[in-house]
Design a protein around this motif. Structure first.
Motif, PDB file in Angstrom:
ATOM      1  N   ASP A 261      52.969   6.370  31.785  1.00  0.00           N
ATOM      2  CA  ASP A 261      52.247   5.121  31.570  1.00  0.00           C
ATOM      3  C   ASP A 261      52.053   4.363  32.871  1.00  0.00           C
ATOM      4  N   VAL A 262      50.908   3.707  32.966  1.00  0.00           N
ATOM      5  CA  VAL A 262      50.637   2.724  34.009  1.00  0.00           C
ATOM      6  C   VAL A 262      50.168   1.456  33.303  1.00  0.00           C
ATOM      7  N   ASN A 263      50.349   0.336  33.985  1.00  0.00           N
ATOM      8  CA  ASN A 263      50.003  -0.945  33.360  1.00  0.00           C
ATOM      9  C   ASN A 263      48.477  -1.150  33.443  1.00  0.00           C
ATOM     10  N   ASP A 264      47.800  -0.516  32.492  1.00  0.00           N
ATOM     11  CA  ASP A 264      46.345  -0.617  32.467  1.00  0.00           C
ATOM     12  C   ASP A 264      45.828  -1.402  31.262  1.00  0.00           C
ATOM     13  N   ASN A 265      46.787  -2.015  30.487  1.00  0.00           N
ATOM     14  CA  ASN A 265      46.390  -2.773  29.303  1.00  0.00           C
ATOM     15  C   ASN A 265      47.080  -4.136  29.316  1.00  0.00           C
ATOM     16  N   PRO A 266      46.362  -5.225  29.139  1.00  0.00           N
ATOM     17  CA  PRO A 266      46.982  -6.553  29.060  1.00  0.00           C
ATOM     18  C   PRO A 266      47.533  -6.797  27.665  1.00  0.00           C
ATOM     19  N   PRO A 267      48.529  -7.746  27.532  1.00  0.00           N
ATOM     20  CA  PRO A 267      49.025  -8.092  26.187  1.00  0.00           C
ATOM     21  C   PRO A 267      47.953  -8.855  25.415  1.00  0.00           C
ATOM     22  N   ARG A 268      47.919  -8.640  24.083  1.00  0.00           N
ATOM     23  CA  ARG A 268      46.963  -9.305  23.220  1.00  0.00           C
ATOM     24  C   ARG A 268      47.670  -9.808  21.959  1.00  0.00           C
ATOM     25  N   PHE A 269      47.411 -11.085  21.603  1.00  0.00           N
ATOM     26  CA  PHE A 269      47.938 -11.622  20.352  1.00  0.00           C
ATOM     27  C   PHE A 269      47.110 -11.077  19.188  1.00  0.00           C
ATOM     28  N   PRO A 270      47.768 -10.643  18.129  1.00  0.00           N
ATOM     29  CA  PRO A 270      47.005 -10.119  16.992  1.00  0.00           C
ATOM     30  C   PRO A 270      46.219 -11.196  16.258  1.00  0.00           C
ATOM     31  N   LYS A 271      46.596 -12.469  16.409  1.00  0.00           N
ATOM     32  CA  LYS A 271      45.844 -13.571  15.807  1.00  0.00           C
ATOM     33  C   LYS A 271      45.896 -14.762  16.751  1.00  0.00           C
ATOM     34  N   SER A 272      44.961 -15.643  16.560  1.00  0.00           N
ATOM     35  CA  SER A 272      44.827 -16.753  17.505  1.00  0.00           C
ATOM     36  C   SER A 272      45.673 -17.960  17.139  1.00  0.00           C
ATOM     37  N   ILE A 273      46.112 -18.084  15.894  1.00  0.00           N
ATOM     38  CA  ILE A 273      46.894 -19.245  15.464  1.00  0.00           C
ATOM     39  C   ILE A 273      48.119 -18.748  14.709  1.00  0.00           C
ATOM     40  N   PHE A 274      49.286 -19.343  15.054  1.00  0.00           N
ATOM     41  CA  PHE A 274      50.541 -19.059  14.362  1.00  0.00           C
ATOM     42  C   PHE A 274      51.021 -20.355  13.720  1.00  0.00           C
ATOM     43  N   HIS A 275      51.376 -20.298  12.418  1.00  0.00           N
ATOM     44  CA  HIS A 275      51.877 -21.448  11.677  1.00  0.00           C
ATOM     45  C   HIS A 275      53.372 -21.289  11.441  1.00  0.00           C
ATOM     46  N   LEU A 276      54.133 -22.332  11.788  1.00  0.00           N
ATOM     47  CA  LEU A 276      55.589 -22.343  11.590  1.00  0.00           C
ATOM     48  C   LEU A 276      55.994 -23.622  10.867  1.00  0.00           C
ATOM     49  N   LYS A 277      57.032 -23.514  10.039  1.00  0.00           N
ATOM     50  CA  LYS A 277      57.599 -24.663   9.340  1.00  0.00           C
ATOM     51  C   LYS A 277      59.062 -24.806   9.746  1.00  0.00           C
ATOM     52  N   VAL A 278      59.460 -26.034  10.128  1.00  0.00           N
ATOM     53  CA  VAL A 278      60.795 -26.279  10.682  1.00  0.00           C
ATOM     54  C   VAL A 278      61.413 -27.478   9.984  1.00  0.00           C
ATOM     55  N   PRO A 279      62.620 -27.355   9.429  1.00  0.00           N
ATOM     56  CA  PRO A 279      63.312 -28.531   8.875  1.00  0.00           C
ATOM     57  C   PRO A 279      63.682 -29.488  10.006  1.00  0.00           C
ATOM     58  N   GLU A 280      63.619 -30.755   9.708  1.00  0.00           N
ATOM     59  CA  GLU A 280      63.939 -31.743  10.738  1.00  0.00           C
ATOM     60  C   GLU A 280      65.415 -31.730  11.117  1.00  0.00           C
ATOM     61  N   SER A 281      66.243 -31.129  10.295  1.00  0.00           N
ATOM     62  CA  SER A 281      67.688 -31.073  10.583  1.00  0.00           C
ATOM     63  C   SER A 281      68.062 -29.897  11.473  1.00  0.00           C
ATOM     64  N   SER A 282      67.088 -29.155  11.944  1.00  0.00           N
ATOM     65  CA  SER A 282      67.394 -27.994  12.796  1.00  0.00           C
ATOM     66  C   SER A 282      68.118 -28.452  14.053  1.00  0.00           C
ATOM     67  N   PRO A 283      69.225 -27.790  14.396  1.00  0.00           N
ATOM     68  CA  PRO A 283      69.981 -28.218  15.589  1.00  0.00           C
ATOM     69  C   PRO A 283      69.250 -27.856  16.877  1.00  0.00           C
ATOM     70  N   ILE A 284      69.580 -28.559  17.919  1.00  0.00           N
ATOM     71  CA  ILE A 284      68.987 -28.290  19.237  1.00  0.00           C
ATOM     72  C   ILE A 284      69.450 -26.918  19.722  1.00  0.00           C
ATOM     73  N   GLY A 285      68.497 -26.143  20.247  1.00  0.00           N
ATOM     74  CA  GLY A 285      68.795 -24.809  20.740  1.00  0.00           C
ATOM     75  C   GLY A 285      68.634 -23.713  19.715  1.00  0.00           C
ATOM     76  N   SER A 286      68.368 -24.065  18.469  1.00  0.00           N
ATOM     77  CA  SER A 286      68.205 -23.047  17.430  1.00  0.00           C
ATOM     78  C   SER A 286      66.809 -22.457  17.486  1.00  0.00           C
ATOM     79  N   ALA A 287      66.694 -21.170  17.065  1.00  0.00           N
ATOM     80  CA  ALA A 287      65.397 -20.495  17.015  1.00  0.00           C
ATOM     81  C   ALA A 287      64.672 -20.923  15.743  1.00  0.00           C
ATOM     82  N   ILE A 288      63.452 -21.423  15.914  1.00  0.00           N
ATOM     83  CA  ILE A 288      62.698 -21.920  14.764  1.00  0.00           C
ATOM     84  C   ILE A 288      61.532 -21.004  14.409  1.00  0.00           C
ATOM     85  N   GLY A 289      61.270 -19.959  15.177  1.00  0.00           N
ATOM     86  CA  GLY A 289      60.196 -19.036  14.861  1.00  0.00           C
ATOM     87  C   GLY A 289      59.972 -18.023  15.961  1.00  0.00           C
ATOM     88  N   ARG A 290      59.172 -16.948  15.604  1.00  0.00           N
ATOM     89  CA  ARG A 290      58.869 -15.886  16.554  1.00  0.00           C
ATOM     90  C   ARG A 290      57.371 -15.575  16.515  1.00  0.00           C
TER      91      ARG A 290
END
Length: 794
Positions: A261-290
């Protein structure tokens, strides 16, 4: 082909003048040599040499390998000029394979191969031939050596000894890029014909790869082969001998080629918008989405770096790359509050970490997507108005005094009331209390800053509607000091002054310490106590920096006059109320050198100026101790000798008191004691004489006032004792005095034993022990006498 080789072999033999000549080689064969003459050693004539014509000559014979005929294969013929055909000559054969591979006719000299030969096993055989007279068994000619070569035929196909092969080539490589070189080997004779000449070709793998027919080098045949389209290629390579001609033998191998392999392809997002829902009680430093961008490349060429593009709410979130999945993990940097903001939108950029400059012209190697985060409302615990509360209180503050308050609120919609209580784990001693409704904090015990200067505990606030929702805050209470302890000298000083000290000389620097903690800092003053200000030997100089110096006031000091000085120093603080203390410093006078260095402060140093060493002082002390011991021993011996002179035993003393020679002569015994007092206590001696020695002349007793009849005997004895003590004629050592006054109306009647009806053994003298220490000796004598008599009676 076999028939052609056999016909060629028949043309080798050519007879000329009775000599055997070898088969002439083919044009490309160069190993045959021309006939030549040799020098022959005749039997029995080792010292004579004779040049003769060679009888038989050959170079080498040839025999075909892999002969499959039913008859033995004819190799050649041996003949000697001495052989006239009469049967008198015998031909012998020895060497490699003689008898097992090759045989000879003893009469005709014909040589045959009796088994099939393989040139790859043994390419030639070296043999020796000789002609021998049958009758005499003697050689007719010297033994000669010749070679039989195995002529090669094309019976081995080319072989790839290192196959199958594995090779790699970078994707998108240009045409003619080197991939691999293969090599096949042929076991046939490379010097004879084309049996070992190999030609390479590709049977499978075109049109992607090509191979050089002579060298076997494999190269790419198509440009821009893409690994993401096809990664693995299997190429079949053929190697054929006889130069690739028809009838040649061939061998094949497989070459597995992988496009790297050679780096001949750039990364591409499969979609242009990602929707995430986060509780307001989530602690600082916690993962809220990927989120994930797709990169068809492989390995480090597919490593992606994610970054948040500055924008709405971007400062509340952070994104990192998961090394295993290459996903972008969005984490919370700051707390969320549904009541403040319900949604956030920002952009995320994905790019490759390792770029290949050859493909920069294809466009930017990054992609962008939008992330929308919706904040979900959560029933949250109460929130304190401060993250930390700090309060102050004076020590000894009365119990129940309010020192501060905390406040917590429920920020959710439809807020609930809040209750407060102290976390018992952090305030196990219960020094403070809190009002559950108001949040006011009060003292529960008297505080002492010297024991604990600071208290740290936690207060918990809970919602009345949901007691399980609680929050905690730390309370820090500083106990302020009240000036209650006087300052004191910080450390016990060992102060010394030199005998040669000068007035105004500072001999010691002192400092003070105070257990109280003043908020403005401690400041101490030093001065001399009033009682020490009159003609002081030392004084105190205050340096105004919480230290003072002890200053000498005299011009020199003498240890012989005074070794120790006691200096009272008053130390006073500056807090309110003012506290002070008197500290007595002990100053020792020491001997110093001219520079002021202390040499000695002990007692021994006082005698040093006299010139006596330590050994001399010890010797003097030992002599004094020995003299004192001799004096004490002498005095003890003198006293023991005098005591033995006065009384040899207790029995002698009793004899002096109550011993009589006859019945009627007891009163006349006045040698040691005057017993007139026993007969008439009213008789008073005018001039007392010593009663422990014999008097020179008889003196009349002096008159003494009569004792009243009602005087107790104890008073009488006490009076007589005083008279005896004041008597100037009394001996200088202890002597025994007898008192015989009964007193008037005594129940005991007379103390004399003259008219007594009882014996001395019947007397009880125990009462003498009650009369005090002056009668101890008398009580001991009569007590021992009584015990002696009782033992004798027993």
């Amino acid at each position: 082909m076999l028939t052609r080789n056999c016909l060629s072999l028949l043309l080798w033999v050519l007879f000329d003048g009775g000599l055997l000549t070898p088969l002439q080689p083919q044009p490309q064969q160069t190993l045959a040599t021309e006939p030549r003459e040799n020098v022959i050693h005749l039997p029995g004539q080792r010292s004579h040499f004779q040049r003769v014509k060679r009888g038989w000559v050959w170079n080498q014979f040839f025999v075909l390998e892999e002969y499959m005929g039913s008859e033995p294969q004819y190799v050649g013929k041996l003949h000697s000029d001495l052989d006239k055909g009469e049967g008198t000559v015998k031909y012998t054969l020895s060497g490699d394979g003689a008898g097992t591979v090759f045989t000879i006719d003893e009469t005709t000299g014909d040589i045959h191969a009796i088994r099939s030969l393989d040139r790859e096993e043994k390419p030639f055989y070296t043999l020796r031939a000789q002609a021998v007279d049958i009758e005499t068994r003697k050689p007719l000619e010297p033994e000669s050596e010749f070679i039989i070569k195995v002529q090669d035929i094309n019976d081995n196909e080319p072989k790839f000894l290192d196959g199958p092969y594995v090779a790699t080539v970078p994707e998108m490589s240009p045409v003619g890029a080197y991939v691999l070189q293969v090599k096949a080997t042929d076991a046939d004779d490379p010097t004879y014909g084309n049996s070992a000449r190999v030609v390479y070709s590709i049977l499978q793998g075109q049109p992607y790869f090509s191979i050089d027919p002579k060298t076997g080098v494999i190269r790419t045949a198509l440009p821009n082969m893409d690994r993401e389209v096809k990664e693995q290629y299997q190429v079949l390579i053929q190697a054929k001998d006889m130069g690739g001609q028809l009838g040649g033998l061939a061998g094949t191998t497989i070459v597995n080629i992988t496009l790297t392999d050679v780096n001949d392809n750039p990364p591409r997002f499969p979609k242009s918008i990602f929707h995430l829902k986060v509780p307001e009680s989530s602690p600082i430093g916690s993962a809220i989405g990927r989120i994930r961008a797709v990169d068809p490349d492989f390995g480090q060429n597919a490593e992606i770096e994610y970054n948040i593009v500055p924008g709405d709410g971007g400062n509340l979130f952070d994104i990192v790359t998961d090394e295993e999945t290459q996903e972008g993990v969005i984490k919370l940097k700051k707390p969320l509050d549904f009541e403040t903001k319900k949604a956030y939108t920002f952009k995320v950029e994905a790019s490759n970490l390792h770029l290949d400059h050859r493909f920069h012209s294809a466009g930017p190697f990054k992609d962008t997507a939008t992330v929308k985060i919706s904040v979900l409302d959560v029933d949250e615990p109460p929130v304190f108005s401060k993250p930390l509360y700090t309060m102050e209180v004076y020590e000894d503050t009365p119990v129940g005094t309010i020192i501060g308050a905390v406040t917590a609120q429920d920020l959710d919609v439809g807020s609930s009331a809040v209750r407060y209580f102290i976390d018992w784990k952090s305030d196990g001693d219960s020094y403070f209390t809190i009002d559950g409704n108001e949040g006011t904090i009060a003292t529960n015990e008297l505080l002492d800053r010297e024991n604990t200067a600071q208290y740290n505990f936690s207060i918990i606030a809970s919602k009345v509607s949901n007691p399980l929702l609680t929050s905690k805050v730390n309370i820090l209470i500083n106990v302020l000091d009240v000036n209650e302890f006087p300052p004191e000298i910080s450390v016990p000083y060992e102060t010394a002054v030199c005998e040669n000290a000068k007035p105004g000389q500072i001999i010691q620097i002192v400092s003070a310490a105070d257990r109280d903690l003043s908020p403005t800092g401690q400041h101490f003053s030093f001065r001399l106590a009033p009682e020490a200000t009159i003609k002081p030997n030392f004084t105190v100089r205050d340096f105004r920096n919480n230290t003072a110096g002890i200053e000498a006031r005299r011009n020199g000091y003498s240890r012989r006059q005074q070794e120790l000085y006691f200096l009272p120093v008053i130390i006073e603080d500056s807090s309110y109320p003012v506290q002070s203390s008197t500290n007595t410093m002990t100053i020792r006078v020491c001997r110093c050198d001219s520079d002021g260095t202390i040499l000695s402060c002990n007692v021994e140093a006082i005698f040093l100026p006299v010139g006596l060493s330590t050994g001399a002082l010890i010797a003097i002390l030992l002599c004094i101790i020995i003299l004192l011991a001799i004096v004490v021993l002498y005095v003890a011996l003198r006293r023991q000798k005098k005591k033995d002179t006065l009384m040899t035993s207790k029995e002698d003393i009793r004899d002096n008191v109550i011993h009589y020679d006859d019945e009627g002569g007891g009163e006349e015994d006045t040698q040691a004691f005057d017993i007139g007092a026993l007969r008439n206590p009213k008789v008073i001696e005018e001039n007392k004489i010593r009663r422990d020695i014999k008097p020179d002349s008889l003196c009349l007793p002096r008159q003494r006032p009569p004792v009243e009849d009602n005087t107790d005997i104890r008073d009488f004895i006490h009076q007589r004792l005083q008279e005896n003590d004041m008597d100037p004629t009394a001996p200088p050592y202890d002597s025994l005095a007898t008192y015989a006054y009964e007193g008037s109306g005594s129940v005991a009647e007379s103390l004399s034993s003259i008219d007594s009806l009882t014996t001395e053994a019947d007397q009880d003298y125990d009462y003498l022990t009650d009369w005090g220490p002056r009668f101890k000796v008398l009580a001991d004598m009569f007590g021992e006498e009584e015990s002696y008599n009782s033992d004798k009676v027993t």
